[in-house]
Motif scaffolding. Sequence first.
Motif, PDB file in Angstrom:
ATOM      1  N   ASP A 601     -48.169  -7.813  30.367  1.00 20.47           N
ATOM      2  CA  ASP A 601     -48.180  -8.035  28.919  1.00 20.47           C
ATOM      3  C   ASP A 601     -48.038  -9.532  28.614  1.00 20.47           C
ATOM      4  O   ASP A 601     -47.509 -10.283  29.441  1.00 20.47           O
ATOM      5  CB  ASP A 601     -46.984  -7.264  28.319  1.00 20.47           C
ATOM      6  N   ASP A 602     -48.481  -9.913  27.431  1.00 24.01           N
ATOM      7  CA  ASP A 602     -48.284 -11.276  26.932  1.00 24.01           C
ATOM      8  C   ASP A 602     -48.774 -12.328  27.915  1.00 24.01           C
ATOM      9  O   ASP A 602     -48.149 -13.391  28.068  1.00 24.01           O
ATOM     10  CB  ASP A 602     -46.789 -11.542  26.635  1.00 24.01           C
ATOM     11  N   GLU A 660     -55.043  -8.991  22.812  1.00 29.00           N
ATOM     12  CA  GLU A 660     -54.003  -8.590  21.851  1.00 29.00           C
ATOM     13  C   GLU A 660     -54.143  -9.377  20.558  1.00 29.00           C
ATOM     14  O   GLU A 660     -54.613 -10.514  20.567  1.00 29.00           O
ATOM     15  CB  GLU A 660     -52.622  -8.925  22.413  1.00 29.00           C
TER      16      GLU A 660
HETATM   17 MG    MG Z   1     -47.972  -8.374  24.116  1.00 26.56          MG
END
Ligand code: MG
Length: 721
Positions: A601-602, A660
């Motif tokens: 993630d991220d 995202e």
């Molecule tokens: Mg994220």
Amino acid sequence: MTGVRRRGPDEWTRAGSVQPGDVRPSEGRRDPLGNVPDAVYRLDPQGRFAYLNAAAEKMLGQKAEELLGRAAVEAFPALRGSLAEEQYRQVLGDGRPREFQFFYEPMSRWFEVRVFPDPGGAAVLFRDIDGRRLGDEERESQLRGLSAVLEALPSPTVLVGPDGRILSANGAWSRSANEVLPEPAWPGRPGEDYLTAMTRGLGAPAHAQLSEGLRTLLTETSRSDGRTFHLDYSADSPQGTVWFHLQATRVDHEGRVVITHTDVSEQVRAREELEWKVRHDDLTGLPNRSRLLELTGEALAVAGRTDGALLMLDLDGFKTINDSLGHEIGDQLLRLVAGRLSEEIRPGDTVARLGGDQFVVLAHGCDASEAAALAFRLQTVFALPFRVGEITVPLSASIGVAVARPEVRDAHHLLGDADAAMFAAKSNGRDRVHLFSPSLREAARWRLEVATRLRGDAIDQLVVHYQPVVRLDTGQIDGVEALVRWQHPERGLLPPDTFLSVAEETGQIIPITRWLLRETTHRAAEWAAQGLRLRMSVNVSARHFSAETLVRDVRVALQQSGLPPDQLVLELTETSVAEDPTRAEDQLSVLRSFGVRVAIDDFGTGWSSLAQLFALPIGTLKIDRSLLAAAERVAVGDTGAVLAAIVGLTRTLGIRSVAEGIETPDQLRMVRAAGCDLAQGWLLGYPMPADQLLTWVREIESAGGDVCALAAAGRAVPGRG
Ligand code: MG
Ligand code: C2E
Ligand code: MG
């Protein structure tokens, strides 16, 4: 001695002397020695009785008439060859008086005898001292008994008489002379004044107390045996400081006092050590939290002074260092940090360790700008890396500064301020300094409330919203990301960043995630049963990852819900994985082995090495929206080259990419062009509650099922969840 009359001793008084040998012919007059309680008689040079007074008659048990003129050794044969006879001869021989004590066998009594020469022989004064002698003997045997008792006592002990003189001392007293009295001097022999002896080792105040205590004991007139006086004193001996407990007890009505000096150094040292331990940190020897609070309290209590500061330092990423290099190296690093900080502060200031990787400096006499300057100086302590054996470790610290203010009089309060400032410094990134401001206190209060409530009922108030994840090729809904919210009874719906960091700190994140895994897998299984197959993405915190219960928690959730493992995606941030790549690899491999997918993630917000990241068994890479914005800027002339490069790399490795934070049609076009597989963002769908999501999906399906097309046309987005 015939012909010698019994004469009246008044003739002697006339002579103005008490020479009992003066015989004056004055028949019929009263004997002036008649009433004298002591027995008096005279012997002529041949040892014959020449005079006896009434007391002598009485004591010898014979009338004067029977004795006068008779040789003493004849009248009393037991005298022959006795000490008394010998002494008498000597007096006659050298003309000097004698005094002696004499045990007269036939009477079985002791007499004290004084013999004075006189021209006509000798005068003898004697008195029965049997009673007195018995008393003395009794006392002596008592003393011997006491001495034996004293001797048996392990502590240096003396028996002191009513006059303050040492009557007896035990062996321990002599042996430990140099301890009781640290000056290498004899501690005081029997006969010496006890207090004088004690001046040789005792400081003046203790000596004064001892004198006073002893004086009271000795001068008590009433029956006061068993009265006791205690004194604790310390003295410097060649072996260091020694502590004694002195106990003086009056043992009898004559006023004798037994004084024991018990060496309590060991107990005192043990007590001091314990007291020290309670206030200090074992690892570094620095004052601990409670000592720091004490010192801060003292500093704040100085009336009219509010110029002090607390600087709280928290080492950045120390947990990772500890986990990867081991606690032994971690401990040594903490000691090195303690040492460097201690060297940096001014004399009078204090460095304390609160535990873990947190240190606090208490600085006196400085205002806000001086405190800030000190904080920057403390940062320079970390300029050079720390060396433990062969290993060199760079460290940095986040520092929160709280300066005393007139309204802050409480040490806990000021420490809380420093903590809030440190927390703010941490959340700004590593290696920062932050000065306390009242708004931080609000934040700290909130953190405290969250921590308390999460431990209580808050977990029941958590809700999950689901945000659609859309395929960029077909525009179909691929799955959802579960995002937690707190339905706070007073504050309304709270986003995760208001409470998750606290949950991480307190460890509550683990039960929360466990609950989330159960909730979301059940939800996905339920939807699947209704014909809606949505892959469920769940965010997992680094903390859970390192607690090593993740694998078990995931397995339990899957078993209980019946959700096929490949329908579950675990999202881990790249920093949580990068903290300990080996551990990450082990756990991720197990998860992969039962079919669960793992997403990073991220991506783009950390500093992890791509090579390291891609070596892990990951299935999905979620590209953070900050990277999207960067790509957008670059893309002005060159359509998303950065993004395209990353996506190209993931393709080669067989990893799916998710863009995202898609908010605009332009961004959608860009990520599509870059070749991303999936996208997520407000343009495509907000996070929404489960029932709302179901309605939304049905709407999308009835509108053709292509979210991207609908979004681009401005028709896809439901109301915010
Ligand atoms: Mg994220
Ligand atoms: P994340 O995992 O990267 O989640 C995506 C975040 O971006 C979500 O914020 C989402 O609401 C937000 N977002 C989605 N589309 C857009 C967009 O177009 N623009 C913008 N500006 N934001 C968008 P949210 O729900 O506030 O979550 C924030 C972070 O909190 C998450 O980031 C995740 O790291 C964490 N988080 C959320 N739920 C959980 C959870 O259940 N467990 C754990 N451990 N962390 C969670
Ligand atoms: Mg996420």
